[in-house]
Scaffold this active site. Structure first.
Site, mmCIF file in Angstrom:
data_model
loop_
_atom_site.group_PDB
_atom_site.id
_atom_site.type_symbol
_atom_site.label_atom_id
_atom_site.label_comp_id
_atom_site.label_asym_id
_atom_site.label_seq_id
_atom_site.Cartn_x
_atom_site.Cartn_y
_atom_site.Cartn_z
ATOM 1 N N GLU A 27 0.835 -1.202 0.000
ATOM 2 C CA GLU A 27 0.000 0.000 0.000
ATOM 3 C C GLU A 27 0.871 1.253 0.000
ATOM 4 O O GLU A 27 1.867 1.339 0.712
ATOM 5 C CB GLU A 27 -0.914 0.009 1.225
ATOM 6 C CG GLU A 27 -1.832 1.235 1.271
ATOM 7 C CD GLU A 27 -2.906 1.134 2.332
ATOM 8 O OE1 GLU A 27 -3.659 0.137 2.313
ATOM 9 O OE2 GLU A 27 -2.989 2.030 3.189
ATOM 10 N N PHE A 28 0.449 2.236 -0.819
ATOM 11 C CA PHE A 28 1.140 3.513 -0.934
ATOM 12 C C PHE A 28 0.135 4.649 -0.754
ATOM 13 O O PHE A 28 -1.072 4.445 -0.832
ATOM 14 C CB PHE A 28 1.810 3.635 -2.312
ATOM 15 C CG PHE A 28 2.733 2.503 -2.647
ATOM 16 C CD1 PHE A 28 4.032 2.492 -2.173
ATOM 17 C CD2 PHE A 28 2.307 1.440 -3.445
ATOM 18 C CE1 PHE A 28 4.895 1.440 -2.491
ATOM 19 C CE2 PHE A 28 3.147 0.395 -3.760
ATOM 20 C CZ PHE A 28 4.443 0.389 -3.280
ATOM 21 N N ARG A 117 -14.950 4.882 5.026
ATOM 22 C CA ARG A 117 -15.556 6.151 5.418
ATOM 23 C C ARG A 117 -14.584 7.293 5.186
ATOM 24 O O ARG A 117 -14.936 8.337 4.674
ATOM 25 C CB ARG A 117 -15.960 6.124 6.901
ATOM 26 C CG ARG A 117 -16.797 7.342 7.315
ATOM 27 C CD ARG A 117 -16.810 7.557 8.819
ATOM 28 N NE ARG A 117 -15.519 8.045 9.310
ATOM 29 C CZ ARG A 117 -15.316 8.461 10.543
ATOM 30 N NH1 ARG A 117 -16.302 8.424 11.427
ATOM 31 N NH2 ARG A 117 -14.125 8.896 10.922
ATOM 32 N N TYR A 318 1.736 -1.875 4.847
ATOM 33 C CA TYR A 318 1.611 -0.424 4.841
ATOM 34 C C TYR A 318 3.040 0.106 4.736
ATOM 35 O O TYR A 318 3.750 0.251 5.729
ATOM 36 C CB TYR A 318 0.927 0.069 6.111
ATOM 37 C CG TYR A 318 -0.496 -0.433 6.259
ATOM 38 C CD1 TYR A 318 -1.422 -0.234 5.240
ATOM 39 C CD2 TYR A 318 -0.916 -1.102 7.408
ATOM 40 C CE1 TYR A 318 -2.722 -0.694 5.356
ATOM 41 C CE2 TYR A 318 -2.226 -1.557 7.534
ATOM 42 C CZ TYR A 318 -3.117 -1.352 6.511
ATOM 43 O OH TYR A 318 -4.411 -1.808 6.623
#
Length: 412
Positions: A27-28, A117, A318
């Site tokens: 993930e970036f 959200r 992450y």
């Protein structure tokens, strides 16, 4: 570079179900500057070639504040020959804006979405639904399924320790009343020399699981968890998912430990449980970023080994837009060979990788708050900051300084 823009990506849930062993995903987030974006594009290609991830995520800023950069990066991921998983949030997003974003995804063949959200908009400490917009991730999942059927694969967030908004501060002595499962989730942080403990109580955790079940029933394919540092917490969460009838893959989100200050800011801000042994190991190395990264790779390796043995289908990193610790973990797992030692000057461009519109800030950063622009003078472990307000002046040239809670200011 692959010329595949427009061809449809395979859905991640299908890739997951056809993959016989655990795999890697990354993930970036969109950096603030053009230089940072260019450096990240180079890193994405390099990490794709070095680690062979099954998919890569890119985050979406509040209210679409990074929408153009996010779309540019997911398109680039496709060009690199990897499946892109684009975050999409509810913050300041009405149905027309969501349709516009998904229309672009359709045009470029991006078929995987993380429905969230999202955080509060810049300068606002409290999240509020926009007029005519979505109130929660459940609304977004329902909307995508009602408008597009099964065209998109949808992943959702899961919180093994409870959502930060569902975590309450414990009064002195209250810890003695906690249940066995609450003790597994309890976290602590220190402020002004006072240790503060908090936990998602069982009744609130139950509400969290009921809501997660609603998102799953609405059409989510799989779950990606918030960061955690205790694999027993993850196993308990997976068991609870089954108990609540949430029968989909649960992907553990692995926060890479890269530096001392950032680690404690993030865990404090998110109220994440840090096991005492981990805390002490970090404190021993607090003056050496190189030692922190080395330890981060060792800790991450042991953690991922346990997660895979527990049945995790994937380890989702992450990355914080960095690579050295990721390589160290994958080398430790035996999934790559000597990557971390072969590549020179890893993460040398870390100062260009700060997130656009991020709530995280460092001393010296320019930030925006309800009082205007200012400079961060001091950061507290829980994410609060002392800020010198630039556009206010007192009599005789005095400076205005404000102590602001985490979430009430954003980096510019």
């Amino acid at each position: 570079m692959s010329n595949i823009i427009g061809t449809k990506d395979e859905k991640i849930i299908d890739l997951m179900q056809s993959h016989p062993t655990a795999f890697t995903s990354l993930e970036f987030y969109p950096p603030r500057t053009t230089e940072g974006v260019q450096n990240l594009r180079s890193r994405i290609l390099r990490m794709k070639e070095n680690t062979s991830p099954v998919f890569m995520d890119v985050t979406w800023g509040a209210g679409g504040s990074t929408s153009e950069t996010t779309m540019d990066l997911v398109r680039y991921i496709k060009e690199c020959g990897c499946v892109a998983n684009m975050h999409l949030t509810c913050t300041n997003m009405d149905p027309d804006l969501v349709k516009s974003a998904l229309s672009d995804c359709r045009k470029y063949g991006i078929t995987n979405i993380v429905a969230l959200r999202g955080d509060a908009p810049e300068g606002e400490g409290e999240w509020k639904a926009s007029e005519g917009g979505f109130s929660c991730a459940l609304d977004l999942v329902k909307f995508i399924r009602s408008e597009y059927g099964n065209e998109f694969g949808i992943s959702i967030a899961g919180y093994p320790e409870g959502h930060p908004n569902a975590i309450t501060i414990l009064s002195p002595g209250e810890e003695e009343t906690l249940s066995e499962k609450e003790l597994l989730r309890v976290s602590s942080s220190e402020k002004d020399g006072v240790v503060q403990k908090c936990v998602c109580r069982d009744e609130d955790y139950k509400k969290e699981m009921i809501y997660l079940k609603e998102k799953y029933d609405a059409g989510a394919d799989f779950i990606i968890t918030q960061m955690f540092f205790d694999t027993d917490v993850f196993k308990n969460f997976c068991d609870d998912c089954v108990a609540y009838g949430i029968n989909c893959p649960v992907v553990p989100g692995i926060m890479c430990i890269n530096n001392f200050g950032g680690f404690f800011r993030m865990t404090g801000f998110c109220k994440t449980r840090v096991p005492e042994e981990l805390k002490q190991e970090m404190i021993k190395r607090k003056d050496s970023e190189a030692e922190i990264k080395k330890f981060g790779a060792e800790f991450g390796t042991a953690m991922c080994m346990r997660l895979v043995s527990q049945g995790a289908p994937c380890v989702h990193f992450y990355t914080l837009n960095l690579e050295k610790v990721v390589y160290g973990i994958l080398d430790g797992l035996g999934w790559t060979k000597e990557l971390s030692s072969k590549l020179e000057a890893l993460d040398a461009d870390a100062n260009t990788m700060q997130a656009k519109g991020s709530a995280w800030a460092r001393v010296g950063d320019e930030v925006q708050s309800m009082f205007g622009k200012g400079i961060v003078m001091e950061m507290r472990p829980e994410g609060a900051a002392f800020i010198k307000i630039s556009n206010w002046k007192l009599a005789n040239g005095g400076e205005v300084k404000a102590y602001l809670k985490a979430g009430t200011f954003k980096k510019i």
